[in-house]
Scaffold this active site. Structure first.
Site, short mmCIF file in Angstrom:
data_model
loop_
_atom_site.label_atom_id
_atom_site.label_comp_id
_atom_site.label_asym_id
_atom_site.label_seq_id
_atom_site.Cartn_x
_atom_site.Cartn_y
_atom_site.Cartn_z
N ASN A 34 0.85 -1.09 -0.14
CA ASN A 34 0.10 -0.09 -0.09
C ASN A 34 0.83 1.31 0.17
O ASN A 34 1.58 1.55 0.85
CB ASN A 34 -1.10 -0.11 1.12
CG ASN A 34 -1.67 1.32 1.30
OD1 ASN A 34 -1.64 1.99 0.49
ND2 ASN A 34 -2.36 1.36 2.46
N LYS A 76 0.03 4.21 -0.24
CA LYS A 76 -0.72 5.39 0.10
C LYS A 76 -0.18 6.60 -0.78
O LYS A 76 -0.34 6.47 -1.93
CB LYS A 76 -0.14 5.66 1.59
CG LYS A 76 -0.29 4.31 2.43
CD LYS A 76 -0.12 4.77 3.98
CE LYS A 76 0.00 3.21 4.97
NZ LYS A 76 -0.21 3.44 6.30
N HIS A 124 -9.69 1.59 4.83
CA HIS A 124 -8.52 1.84 5.51
C HIS A 124 -8.69 2.81 6.68
O HIS A 124 -9.43 3.66 6.67
CB HIS A 124 -7.49 2.17 4.64
CG HIS A 124 -6.12 2.25 5.37
ND1 HIS A 124 -5.62 3.32 5.91
CD2 HIS A 124 -4.95 1.19 4.86
CE1 HIS A 124 -4.41 2.58 6.38
NE2 HIS A 124 -4.02 1.67 5.62
N GLU A 131 -7.09 5.29 7.75
CA GLU A 131 -6.74 6.59 7.31
C GLU A 131 -7.96 7.23 6.75
O GLU A 131 -8.11 8.60 6.70
CB GLU A 131 -5.57 6.45 6.52
CG GLU A 131 -4.16 6.39 7.08
CD GLU A 131 -2.98 5.75 6.64
OE1 GLU A 131 -3.18 5.77 5.25
OE2 GLU A 131 -2.03 5.39 7.29
N GLU A 185 -5.64 -4.45 10.54
CA GLU A 185 -4.88 -3.43 10.90
C GLU A 185 -5.27 -2.72 12.09
O GLU A 185 -6.10 -1.82 11.89
CB GLU A 185 -4.69 -2.39 9.72
CG GLU A 185 -4.24 -3.18 8.34
CD GLU A 185 -3.78 -1.99 7.28
OE1 GLU A 185 -2.57 -2.41 6.69
OE2 GLU A 185 -4.24 -1.00 7.22
N GLY A 230 2.47 2.72 11.00
CA GLY A 230 3.35 3.94 10.95
C GLY A 230 4.03 3.96 12.38
O GLY A 230 4.66 5.18 12.33
N SER A 244 3.18 -1.56 10.33
CA SER A 244 4.59 -1.22 10.80
C SER A 244 5.27 -2.61 10.30
O SER A 244 6.29 -3.18 10.93
CB SER A 244 4.81 -1.05 12.14
OG SER A 244 4.26 0.13 12.32
P1 13P Z 1 2.66 0.94 7.74
O1 13P Z 1 3.27 -0.54 7.11
O2 13P Z 1 3.50 2.10 7.10
O3 13P Z 1 2.79 0.96 9.04
O4 13P Z 1 1.41 0.95 7.07
C1 13P Z 1 0.28 -0.02 7.16
C2 13P Z 1 -0.72 0.38 6.43
O5 13P Z 1 -1.32 1.17 6.77
C3 13P Z 1 -1.25 -0.68 5.21
O6 13P Z 1 -2.19 -0.36 4.76
#
Ligand code: 13P
Length: 240
Positions: free
Chosen positions: A6, A8, A95, A97, A164, A170, A201
């Site tokens: 991902n 982002k 997600h 976010e 997640e 992150g 992470s």
């Molecule tokens: P990170 O691996 O940067 O923590 O992000 C995880 C994530 O949100 C994948 O969708």
């Protein structure tokens, strides 16, 4: 075993070359292994990336879609049909976010239905916040997200669940192994036929711990997936 990248809101045209190393590596590494790599770049790169990956065994996904399957006057939005049209086979929905910026379980449900209708496979993200974890209501939250997100979704065949925990995204933190095993097990009891991935992470260091948790069907990887070396390292170490 899934390894989903991902990206982002990262990546421009020059990022496309970074996947060459992964393509080359995977061609040899896949052999008799049942592995799937799926890249989910920003929408701006889907079309070009899908052309680039045409003759490889790597697939493409999008990171979100509008809930309406047909065209419409929604400035700035992209629907599932348009994503399918430019080469996406998967889409991430729910997600955290996007949940944090206002996506409700009900909206997520509409998006999932529209994506499935357009022929996309859905990577459905669920997870608790730190506050919810501290209140020990993780299972209740996951149950609610699954129930509402999949309300009246008749066939769940094309859905992959990505667990997640919001507090691990992150931050460099991952759940304790026993906790993660138990949570994935909880999800699997509800979604008997679906694959369940872990995200948050994931990196070349902690993959050694994560791989010992034997009910996880793959990983949704954010930051580390943008670096081909780290992404390859994660895959290699998962099998070492
Ligand atoms: P990170 O691996 O940067 O923590 O992000 C995880 C994530 O949100 C994948 O969708």
């Amino acid at each position: 075993m899934y390894f989903i990248a991902n990206w982002k809101m990262f990546g421009g045209l020059n990022s496309l070359n970074t996947i060459d190393k992964v393509v080359k590596f995977f061609k040899a590494f896949k052999k008799n292994r049942s592995i799937k790599i799926i890249y989910c770049p920003p929408s701006t790169l889907i079309s070009l990336m899908s052309k680039k990956l045409e003759k490889t065994n790597i697939e493409i996904g999008a990171q979100n879609c509008h809930e309406q399957e047909s065209y419409g006057a929604f400035t700035g939005s992209i629907n599932s049909k348009m994503l399918k049209n430019i080469g996406a086979n998967y889409v991430i929905i729910g997600h955290s976010e996007n949940r944090q910026s206002g996506e409700s379980n009900q909206l997520i449900n509409l998006k999932i239905k529209s994506a499935l209708k357009s022929g996309l496979k859905v990577i459905f993200c669920i997870g608790e916040t730190l506050r919810e974890k501290r209140k020990k209501i993780t299972k209740k939250i996951l149950d609610k997200q699954l129930k509402l997100g999949l309300n009246k979704v008749n066939s769940k065949k094309n859905i992959i669940i990505a667990y997640e925990p919001v507090w691990s995204i992150g931050t460099g933190l991952i759940p304790k192994s026993d906790d993660l095993y138990e949570t994935v097990n909880f999800i699997k009891k509800k979604m008997r036929k679906n694959k369940v991935l872990y995200g948050g992470s994931v990196n070349p260091k902690n993959i050694n711990d994560l791989k010992s948790i034997n009910n996880i069907d793959g990983y949704l990887i954010g930051g580390a997936s943008q670096d081909p070396k780290k992404f390859i390292d994660i895959i290699k170490k998962r099998y070492s």
